[in-house]
Write an enzyme that holds these catalytic residues in place. Structure first.
Site: not given
Ligand code: THU
Length: 129
Positions: A45-47, A56, A58, A92
């Site tokens: 994940n990259i925020e 996300c 995936e 996703c």
């Molecule tokens: N997130 C994912 O990368 N995959 C998931 O299946 C659920 C949520 C991430 C998004 C965000 O960066 C963090 O988890 C918390 O919401």
């Protein structure tokens, strides 16, 4: 999937998590996507401070693979630091269903591994008429 392939994918998903950029949620997620011929693509994940732009794990894995021209996928593993399993979000699930309708989805945590199909996680999915 052979047990050795599942274990490899589990380890890759855990390793992918180390690249997660999650300063806002502090919730790191890693994904490892295996093509039909055994190649593995990682995602994390990259925020972004504009939270809706966050990515996300995936979807990052799928984008990495799709950009490389990959078309056929057999499994994806998803890992977080939570003690519980990290289920893919709705967006996703829709992406997985679009590009890999027959994929095996493995959720990995310290509890163990749980396997799901796309139709179990996304019944009655949206399809363009
Ligand atoms: N997130 C994912 O990368 N995959 C998931 O299946 C659920 C949520 C991430 C998004 C965000 O960066 C963090 O988890 C918390 O919401």
């Amino acid at each position: 999937m052979l047990p050795s392939d599942i274990d490899k994918l589990r380890k890759e998903a855990k390793a992918a998590k180390k690249s997660a950029l999650a300063p806002y949620s502090r919730f790191k997620v890693g994904a490892a996507l295996m093509t039909d011929d055994g190649k593995i693509y990682r995602g994390c994940n990259i925020e972004n401070p504009s939270l809706m732009l966050s990515f996300c794990a995936e979807r990052a894995a799928f984008i990495n693979a799709l950009v490389d021209g990959e078309k056929f996928f057999k499994a994806i593993a998803i890992s977080s630091d939570d003690k519980d399993y990290c289920f893919p979000c709705g967006a996703c699930r829709q992406i997985i269903a679009e590009f890999a309708p027959d994929i095996e989805i493995y959720l990995v945590s310290d509890k163990g591994i749980k396997k799901f199909s796309v139709s179990e996680l996304l019944p009655h999915q949206f399809k363009k008429p």
